[in-house]
Structures are given as structure tokens and as C-alpha cells.
Design an enzyme around this catalytic site. Structure first.
Site, PDB file in Angstrom:
ATOM      1  N   ASP A  71      33.779  70.360 -10.168  1.00 31.11           N
ATOM      2  CA  ASP A  71      34.210  71.713  -9.852  1.00 31.11           C
ATOM      3  C   ASP A  71      35.630  71.604  -9.320  1.00 31.11           C
ATOM      4  OD1 ASP A  71      34.754  74.217  -8.874  1.00 31.11           O
ATOM      5  OD2 ASP A  71      32.915  74.398  -7.677  1.00 31.11           O
ATOM      6  N   SER A 154      50.426  80.040 -21.424  1.00 35.09           N
ATOM      7  CA  SER A 154      50.505  81.020 -22.505  1.00 35.09           C
ATOM      8  C   SER A 154      51.697  81.946 -22.317  1.00 35.09           C
ATOM      9  CB  SER A 154      49.216  81.850 -22.560  1.00 35.09           C
ATOM     10  OG  SER A 154      49.242  82.885 -21.594  1.00 35.09           O
ATOM     11  N   TYR A 166      46.652  87.462 -14.030  1.00 35.68           N
ATOM     12  CA  TYR A 166      46.791  86.456 -15.084  1.00 35.68           C
ATOM     13  C   TYR A 166      48.255  86.049 -15.239  1.00 35.68           C
ATOM     14  CZ  TYR A 166      46.395  84.255 -19.705  1.00 35.68           C
ATOM     15  OH  TYR A 166      46.439  83.363 -20.748  1.00 35.68           O
ATOM     16  N   LYS A 170      49.965  82.218 -14.751  1.00 34.27           N
ATOM     17  CA  LYS A 170      50.620  81.465 -15.819  1.00 34.27           C
ATOM     18  C   LYS A 170      52.085  81.203 -15.500  1.00 34.27           C
ATOM     19  CE  LYS A 170      47.003  80.936 -18.297  1.00 34.27           C
ATOM     20  NZ  LYS A 170      46.349  79.608 -18.288  1.00 34.27           N
ATOM     21  N   THR A 201      38.600  80.050 -29.741  1.00 32.99           N
ATOM     22  CA  THR A 201      37.609  79.444 -28.852  1.00 32.99           C
ATOM     23  C   THR A 201      36.313  80.239 -28.925  1.00 32.99           C
ATOM     24  OG1 THR A 201      38.254  80.817 -26.970  1.00 32.99           O
ATOM     25  CG2 THR A 201      39.454  78.734 -27.284  1.00 32.99           C
TER      26      THR A 201
END
Length: 287
Positions: A71, A154, A166, A170, A201
Site C-alpha cells: 500500500d 498526462s 487531478y 499531475k 486500460t
């Protein structure tokens, strides 16, 4: 530089998705690959995939896959991972920081304040976890006198994608790669951030099936998860690797530069024209 073929690699977050593809592709190069993730048994997670299954696929591809249940939100577990690598191999050549927590609410339509505050988990597993893994990996990489760290990232670090949680995550891993590269440069260890394209994916296939009209065109030019692994393999072989250290790189463009193709011989397109240029950081260093 050019790292040897008999490499020892750690790929984090490799039960499925990008991490699994990267691990299998690097296994095909003959590498010993430590595959990390939390999923022990099928059914433990909403999507298929386990660390054991990925490790087996690495071995079947021609490498040696070693599964490690880890983890990456638990620093003690991460420390134990790299102690295991040191004990069993005595070295590390490549670390691929890929472990990321992607909550289902991330892609829900709406402004950030209408989404759960818990989306900030992206900064725990996906930002802090990258830093922690690199911190523990550093001693092994320095002992080699050469090495490579790759942060998978990304275009979301450059444009609005899925909202500020997000995007901030990134952008941060991109900057982290640049800054770590400054510290590692005297020791011949390269650090880069690679922008992957639209990946086929398990998660994205589910999204496409739910909205084929929205994602149909993108899916026709999508990358397989293995493509990034092939690109990393080629990058690691590059004798001029250190010239790229500290940069944010587009995986599709690296593939074109190195002559790396995707499954079926496809050449994934760069989305630079549509989604923007990679971030370019300043060269000044302020201690």
C-alpha cells in the site's frame, strides 16, 4: 549512459492498467521486475488484476516477475519494499512511479466543489507516494552510479482534465521530476515525467463502453499499456539519457524518436497539437 539489459526494476501500482503494461513490457526486455500493488485476489477490487497475475505475465514475457503487496500510502510498507529489493538484488536500475488512487467520482461531470473533498487522495497516492518511493530508491540508485526514475503522468498537468485535484497532482509530479533531476544529476541518475496518451486500460475500456459516442474517435488512436513500457525500455538504453533528465516528455513522441511501435505495429500519435506542449521549467537553481 544506457542501462544494461539485465536490469532490476520496480513498477508501482502494477496490479492492472498502465503499471501492468509497463511491467510486462520491461519484463520482455529480460528485466527482473518488482510488481507492487494492493490487490491480492481477484474480486478484491472493482477491476480485474492482481500483483501475482502481473508478476506471472512478466515472467511469461521473458523476465522475472516478483509480486510485492504494498500500500503506497503506508511509508513503512514502501520502506520494506526497497529493503527487499536491496536484500534480494543488491541494486536497482529503474523505478517507475505509477501508483495512483483514481476515485470513481473523479470523472463525474461538474465543478470541483460538487465533487467529494476526498478526491485529494490523489495527492497521497500519486504525489506523496512518488516522492516516498524515490526517497527510498535513491540509496540503491546512487550505489549503482547510474539509474532512471520515471513518473507516469498526462496532459492533465498542462490542461483542464477531470478538475483541479487531478490537474494539480499531475503538474506536481512533473515538477517533482524536474527538481529531483537537479539533485540526481551529479550521480548520473536521470528523472523524467512521461505523458501517456489515452490508454486502453481496464478502467478506460469500461468508460468507452458506457459512452462510445464520446470516446469512440479517441479509442481508435489509443495506446496499449505496454507501449509506455517499451518506450521506457528504449529510453533507458539511450546513451544520451542524461540529456533528457528533468524533462516532461510525451510518450508517443519518444516512441517515434526511438522507433518503438505499439501492438500490431501501430504508431500512437502525439496529442501535442490538440492538448498542448509539455511544461518547460527554468534552468536556474536557487539553493
Amino acid at each position: 549512459m544506457g542501462l544494461s539489459q539485465n536490469r532490476v526494476v520496480v513498477v508501482t501500482g502494477a496490479s492492472r492498467g498502465a503499471g501492468k503494461g509497463i511491467a510486462v513490457a520491461l519484463g520482455a526486455s529480460g528485466a527482473t521486475v518488482y510488481v507492487t500493488g494492493r490487490t491480492r485476489h481477484e474480486g478484491d477490487a472493482p477491476l480485474s488484476g492482481t500483483v501475482e497475475a502481473t508478476a506471472l505475465a512478466v515472467t511469461e514475457a521473458g523476465g522475472r516477475g516478483i509480486p510485492v503487496h504494498c500500500d503506497h500510502a503506508d511509508e513503512t510498507a514502501v520502506k520494506a519494499l526497497f529493503e527487499q529489493v536491496r536484500s534480494e538484488q543488491g541494486r536497482l536500475d529503474i523505478l517507475v512511479n505509477n501508483a495512483t488512487n483514481l476515485p470513481d467520482d473523479l470523472t463525474r461531470a461538474g465543478p470541483f466543489w460538487e465533487k467529494p473533498l476526498a478526491l485529494t487522495v490523489l495527492w497521497d497516492v500519486g504525489l506523496q507516494s512518488h516522492y516516498t518511493a524515490a526517497w527510498h530508491a535513491a540509496r540503491l540508485l546512487l550505489a549503482n552510479g547510474e539509474g532512471l526514475i520515471v513518473n507516469t503522468s498526462s496532459f492533465g498537468g498542462r490542461i483542464y482534465m477531470h478538475g483541479p485535484a487531478y490537474g494539480a497532482g499531475k503538474a506536481a509530479v512533473d515538477k517533482m521530476a524536474h527538481d529531483m533531476a537537479v539533485d540526481f544529476r551529479p550521480y548520473n541518475v536521470a528523472v523524467v515525467s512521461i505523458w501517456m496518451g489515452f490508454l486502453l486500460t481496464e478502467r478506460t475500456r469500461r468508460v468507452i463502453e458506457a459512452a462510445p459516442a464520446k470516446y469512440g474517435e479517441l479509442s481508435s488512436t489509443a495506446e496499449t499499456p505496454e507501449f509506455t513500457g517499451r518506450v521506457i525500455d528504449a529510453l533507458a538504453k539511450d546513451p544520451r539519457l542524461m540529456e533528457k533528465s528533468g524533462q516532461v516528455l510525451i510518450g508517443a513522441e519518444l516512441g517515434q524518436e526511438y522507433g518503438v511501435s505499439d501492438s500490431g505495429g501501430a504508431s500512437p500519435p502525439s496529442h501535442r497539437a490538440f492538448l498542448g506542449d509539455p511544461t518547460v521549467f527554468g534552468s536556474a537553481v536557487v539553493e
